[in-house]
Design a protein around this motif. Structure first.
Motif: not given
Length: 63
Positions: A6-15, A39-49
């Protein structure tokens, strides 16, 4: 029953909290909506899923 992958279907940036859902039709991640707002978060974030070693892609077992 044979093992299934199975593959993930939802991911959230921890930052920054950006949230994305997998869209099977587009075959791509799309920004999730909550109460109609993206739920865009920060446009300058290097996302850590939040998909890490605790996510087990294998379900079932091999016979």
């Amino acid at each position: 029953m044979s093992a299934q992958v199975q593959t993930p279907t939802l991911r959230v940036c921890e930052r920054c909290g950006r949230s994305e859902r997998w869209d099977d039709n587009l075959e791509a991640w799309q920004i999730a909506r909550e109460d109609g707002e993206k739920q865009i978060g920060s446009p300058h974030c290097i996302h850590e899923w939040d998909i890490n070693g605790t996510f087990n892609p294998v379900t079932g077992h091999a016979d």
